[in-house]
Design a protein around this motif. Structure first.
Motif, PDB file in Angstrom:
ATOM      1  N   ALA A 142       0.806  -1.222   0.000  1.00 42.84           N
ATOM      2  CA  ALA A 142       0.000   0.000   0.000  1.00 42.84           C
ATOM      3  C   ALA A 142       0.840   1.274   0.000  1.00 42.84           C
ATOM      4  O   ALA A 142       0.345   2.346  -0.364  1.00 42.84           O
ATOM      5  N   THR A 143       2.112   1.170   0.409  1.00 46.25           N
ATOM      6  CA  THR A 143       2.934   2.384   0.546  1.00 46.25           C
ATOM      7  C   THR A 143       4.211   2.377  -0.284  1.00 46.25           C
ATOM      8  O   THR A 143       4.807   3.432  -0.507  1.00 46.25           O
ATOM      9  N   GLY A 144       4.683   1.198  -0.706  1.00 49.28           N
ATOM     10  CA  GLY A 144       5.928   1.136  -1.469  1.00 49.28           C
ATOM     11  C   GLY A 144       7.153   1.504  -0.657  1.00 49.28           C
ATOM     12  O   GLY A 144       8.160   1.949  -1.219  1.00 49.28           O
ATOM     13  N   LEU A 246       7.394  -5.645  -4.724  1.00 46.75           N
ATOM     14  CA  LEU A 246       6.209  -5.011  -4.131  1.00 46.75           C
ATOM     15  C   LEU A 246       6.270  -3.492  -4.314  1.00 46.75           C
ATOM     16  O   LEU A 246       5.261  -2.851  -4.616  1.00 46.75           O
ATOM     17  N   ARG A 247       7.447  -2.932  -4.159  1.00 48.46           N
ATOM     18  CA  ARG A 247       7.621  -1.477  -4.298  1.00 48.46           C
ATOM     19  C   ARG A 247       7.318  -1.026  -5.731  1.00 48.46           C
ATOM     20  O   ARG A 247       6.601  -0.042  -5.947  1.00 48.46           O
ATOM     21  N   HIS A 248       7.821  -1.759  -6.714  1.00 54.42           N
ATOM     22  CA  HIS A 248       7.593  -1.382  -8.104  1.00 54.42           C
ATOM     23  C   HIS A 248       6.151  -1.669  -8.519  1.00 54.42           C
ATOM     24  O   HIS A 248       5.588  -0.939  -9.341  1.00 54.42           O
ATOM     25  N   MET A 267       5.704  10.192  -3.232  1.00 56.26           N
ATOM     26  CA  MET A 267       5.404   9.135  -2.263  1.00 56.26           C
ATOM     27  C   MET A 267       6.553   8.140  -2.121  1.00 56.26           C
ATOM     28  O   MET A 267       6.823   7.621  -1.041  1.00 56.26           O
ATOM     29  N   MET A 268       7.252   7.881  -3.228  1.00 54.31           N
ATOM     30  CA  MET A 268       8.359   6.930  -3.183  1.00 54.31           C
ATOM     31  C   MET A 268       9.659   7.562  -2.705  1.00 54.31           C
ATOM     32  O   MET A 268      10.645   6.866  -2.458  1.00 54.31           O
TER      33      MET A 268
END
Length: 297
Positions: A142-144, A246-248, A267-268
Motif C-alpha cells: 500500500a505504501t511502497g 512489491l515497491r515497483h 510518495m516513493m
C-alpha cells in the motif's frame, strides 16, 4: 595479500564508515581473488600484474558469472588496489585493465492483481506473528516503503486518523512525505497495533519501533526478506518476489489507476523524475494522490 585485505576491510569499516554488508561483500570478493592467486603461486600483492588480473577476469567469465557479479568483483578489486596504491603498497595499479561488462537493465517485475490477491488474501493466522505479517505485507504494497524505511518505522510515523504514513523527504529539509494507504492496510495495521504488538513487545523496552520480531526487538532487514519469501512460497507464486517487486508493483498500479508521476515520485521519495519514469510507462489522467488508496479498499 590476506593481511592487506584485512587492513583494507578494517579501513572501510572504521574510516569510510562503509555498511557491514558492503564490507562483507568486498571481503568475500577479495578473498576469492587471493585464493585464485595463491593457487598459482602468487602470495604478495606486488606480484599481481595486469596479465594475472586479466586471467582472473577470464576465469569469472568461464565459470559463467553473471555480468552484474563480474562488475561487483571488479569494483571490489579496483577499490582494493586503489587503497594499496594510495598507501604505497604498490607503485602501479594493475586493476586499470579490468573493464566491466555491460549489464542489461531489465524492467522491474510487476505483480498482477491476481498475484497480489494470492499473496495478501492467504491465511496469516490469528497469533501475534500472523497478525504482524499481514500488516507488514499490506502496508508494503500500500505504501511502497523501502526495507530500511519499513524496519525503522516508528509509531509517530503512523497517522491512523488520516490513514497515511508520515516520513521526511529523502532530500530537502523540513518537508514531510505523506503516503496514504487503503482500508485493508489500515484494518491490518490497526489489528496489529491494538492486539499483537503489545504481546510481541513483552517486557522489552522498545523505542516506539512499529514492527517487532518475536523477541520484542526491532525486526531486522534479513527478517523482513525471509518473511516476504515465506509468504510468497505459501501463496504458491512461482516467480521470485522481493520487497523491490512489491515497491515497483505499488508504483505501477498507482499510475495505472490514474495517479500522476509527480505524486508517485513524491510518495516513493525520489528526487529525480527520471528515476520513476524508468519504471512506469503507462500514464493516465492525474488524480488526487489520496484517491489511489481505493486499490486495496
Amino acid at each position: 595479500m590476506r593481511k592487506q585485505i584485512s587492513e583494507f576491510v578494517d579501513y572501510l569499516q572504521k574510516v569510510k564508515k562503509t555498511s557491514h554488508n558492503t564490507c562483507l561483500s568486498y571481503k568475500r570478493d577479495l578473498e576469492r581473488l587471493a585464493d585464485y592467486m595463491a593457487n598459482r603461486g602468487v602470495l604478495d600483492v606486488t606480484q599481481i600484474t595486469e596479465d594475472k588480473l586479466s586471467d582472473y577476469a577470464a576465469s569469472l567469465r568461464e565459470e559463467q558469472f553473471a555480468a552484474s557479479s563480474i562488475t561487483r568483483h571488479f569494483t571490489s578489486i579496483k577499490a582494493f588496489f586503489r587503497y594499496l596504491e594510495e598507501n604505497g603498497n604498490i607503485s602501479e595499479n594493475p586493476s586499470d585493465v579490468l573493464k566491466s561488462p555491460k549489464v542489461e537493465k531489465l524492467p522491474p517485475r510487476v505483480l498482477t492483481t491476481i498475484e497480489i490477491e494470492e499473496l495478501l488474501s492467504q491465511d496469516f493466522g490469528s497469533d501475534p506473528k500472523g497478525i504482524r505479517d499481514k500488516a507488514i505485507l499490506e502496508l508494503l504494497y500500500a505504501t511502497g516503503l523501502k526495507a530500511t524505511e519499513m524496519i525503522s518505522l516508528k509509531l509517530y510515523n503512523i497517522d491512523l486518523a488520516l490513514a497515511c504514513v508520515r516520513l521526511p523527504m529523502t532530500t530537502g529539509a523540513n518537508k514531510e512525505r505523506l503516503i496514504p494507504y487503503g482500508k485493508k492496510a489500515k484494518d491490518a495495521l490497526q489489528d496489529y497495533l491494538l492486539y499483537a504488538r503489545k504481546e510481541l513487545l513483552g517486557d522489552f523496552q522498545d523505542d516506539e519501533t512499529v514492527f517487532l520480531n518475536c523477541n520484542g526487538s526491532s525486526l531486522s532487514r534479513q527478517g523482513l526478506w525471509k518473511l516476504i519469501k515465506s509468504y510468497v512460497y505459501k501463496a504458491g507464486i512461482k516467480s521470485d518476489i522481493t520487497l523491490f517487486t512489491l515497491r515497483h508493483s505499488f508504483a505501477s498500479h498507482l499510475v495505472e489507476n490514474g495517479t500522476d508521476l509527480a505524486a508517485v515520485q513524491e510518495m516513493m521519495g525520489y528526487s529525480d523524475s527520471n528515476t520513476i519514469s524508468r519504471y512506469i510507462t503507462k500514464t493516465k489522467k492525474a488524480t488526487d494522490p489520496f484517491e489511489w488508496a481505493r486499490i486495496r479498499n
